[in-house]
Design a protein around this motif. Structure first.
Motif, short mmCIF file in Angstrom:
data_model
loop_
_atom_site.label_atom_id
_atom_site.label_comp_id
_atom_site.label_asym_id
_atom_site.label_seq_id
_atom_site.Cartn_x
_atom_site.Cartn_y
_atom_site.Cartn_z
N ALA A 150 0.70 -1.14 -0.23
CA ALA A 150 -0.09 0.07 0.03
C ALA A 150 1.04 1.32 0.04
N ALA A 151 2.01 1.18 0.79
CA ALA A 151 2.80 2.51 0.78
C ALA A 151 3.65 2.81 -0.31
N ARG A 152 3.94 1.52 -1.03
CA ARG A 152 4.74 1.83 -2.36
C ARG A 152 3.75 2.19 -3.56
N HIS A 153 2.34 1.70 -3.36
CA HIS A 153 1.48 2.19 -4.58
C HIS A 153 1.15 3.48 -4.25
N ALA A 154 1.11 4.01 -3.06
CA ALA A 154 0.48 5.42 -2.70
C ALA A 154 1.76 6.48 -3.34
N ALA A 155 2.70 6.07 -3.07
CA ALA A 155 3.89 6.96 -3.54
C ALA A 155 4.10 6.90 -5.15
#
Length: 427
Positions: A403-408
């Protein structure tokens, strides 16, 4: 998730994505969500999913690694569900085994180490290494945590980046001894205490963290459905297709955005940068058929600093429960089974019967980030920005959380396309 299309505005650039793993697939969906209609996805293999696609044995998925998503509010899950990809809600069962004075401590609903301490005080976080992170703890915790990390990594902790803590499950420690209300109060009042200490979810009412989801019917059908959904959107899938860094850089049109979702190491050479040295880090995974009276899925991490097993995962595939034992080294079958029973003793181990071994696989892992690799990735991103501006998107390769990688990635894509990012991700 709503569409973010510039109605009546200028035509958006083409987006070309290199790499058909989950990051590349999500980049294609998100580019479409941001309004792009000319999208190409290239992968050197003939199927999407990369290393996450499991091998099969008589219809059973042999998962050396697992792939889980958040509950219904997870932005990645919501994005994929909006394109017809189904998920199943699961209870996120997890646990940990820690050694203390020769005894084993079994902790449910928490998968970090549980370490005894008389002091909850923390030193300021200073420095980027894993050793720096460990030094912030009280001495009794820091000493025990150092032993665990050295056993797990076999490396100098001053040379390992602090972000590796999440990859090996030591980002938070459950301090055994102090009252839960005292720990919870410190976590609510101070960001450092919240970042370094954890509490098993039921002990302080955080039951929402026990919710998760998994792709319906398994990972094989999941990646097939992703492919079908991309085709329905009009995404051009080119596989097998090898795109070199030179071709990606030199061949980029003026109105084209490139997302390099593949292994970043080949990108160093075109900029005359020294690539990070491959970390000598391989794990051996044994997959066994089992009968289990409990309820999979279940993940159990080993923080005893003893034995070969680092993690156990029980999961169900086509009605059969399998156990994946992730090990530091190859180990004899009798020793492996003895260690599995020892680690599972606090998690319904009496109801666990081990059957035949279906697979043994050794493979390199890239989730251990050295300080050297982190610095060189930063230099690479700066070189890409100087050369290509925002039009060459470099995902956060070192970020472990999907989720964090996708948000960035979404924010970087929105900047490259000069459109507004979805508020749910930009918040």
């Amino acid at each position: 998730m709503g569409q973010h299309v510039h109605v009546g505005g200028p035509k958006l650039p083409k987006v070309r994505i290199i790499g058909g793993g989950l990051t590349g697939v999500l980049a294609a969906f998100q580019a479409h969500e941001l309004g792009v209609r000319d999208i190409e996805l290239h992968d050197r293999f003939d199927q999407l999913g990369g290393q996450a696609v499991p091998r099969q044995d008589h219809g059973l998925e042999l998962r050396e690694r697992d792939l889980t998503f958040g509950s219904a509010a997870d932005p990645v899950r919501r994005l994929l569900e909006s394109h017809g990809v189904p998920f199943e809600d699961i209870e996120n069962r997890k646990g940990a085994v820690t050694a203390c004075n020769g005894d084993l401590t079994y902790t449910r609903d928490f998968n970090g180490p549980a370490l005894r301490t008389r002091d909850l005080g923390l030193s300021p976080l200073a420095g980027d290494s894993l050793a720096d992170r460990i030094r912030a703890y009280p001495t009794d915790i820091a000493q025990a945590l150092s032993r665990i990390c050295q056993w797990r990594l076999g490396a100098w902790l001053d040379e390992v980046h602090a972000d590796t803590a999440a990859a090996i499950g030591v980002s938070r420690v459950f301090p055994v001894g102090p009252e839960i209300v005292e720990i919870a109060g410190l976590k609510r009042a101070d960001t450092n205490h919240d970042a370094l200490y954890g509490i098993p979810a039921p002990l302080w009412g955080r039951l929402q963290s026990l919710g998760a989801s998994t792709p319906k019917d398994g990972l094989g059908p999941f990646f097939m459905r992703l492919r079908q959904a991309l085709v329905r959107l009009g995404v051009t899938l080119t596989a097998p297709s090898f795109v070199s860094p030179h071709a990606a850089l030199a061949g980029r049109g003026a109105d084209e955005v490139v997302v390099w979702a593949a292994d970043p190491r080949p990108l160093f050479k075109p900029f005359d940068l020294e690539a990070p040295k491959p970390e000598a880090h391989s794990l051996v995974t044994y997959i066994l058929k089992v009968r289990y009276a409990g309820h999979p899925p279940l993940e159990v991490r080993n923080f005893t600093a003893q034995g070969a097993v680092t993690r156990l995962r029980l999961y169900e595939t086509r009605g059969q429960v399998l156990l994946a034992a992730e090990c530091l080294t190859e180990t004899r079958d009798t020793d492996l089974r003895r260690e599995i029973h020892r680690l599972m003793a606090g998690f319904g181990g009496a109801g666990l019967s081990l059957g035949e071994t279906l697979a043994i696989r050794m493979e390199p892992r890239w989730d251990i980030l050295s300080l050297d690799a982190a610095r060189k990735l930063t230099h690479l991103r700066k070189a890409l920005t100087r050369s290509e501006g925002a039009a060459f998107v470099a995902p956060r390769w070192e970020e472990q959380d999907v989720a964090a990688r996708h948000a960035a990635l979404t924010l970087d894509l929105a900047q490259a396309l000069q459109v507004s990012a979805p508020a749910v991700l930009a918040a």
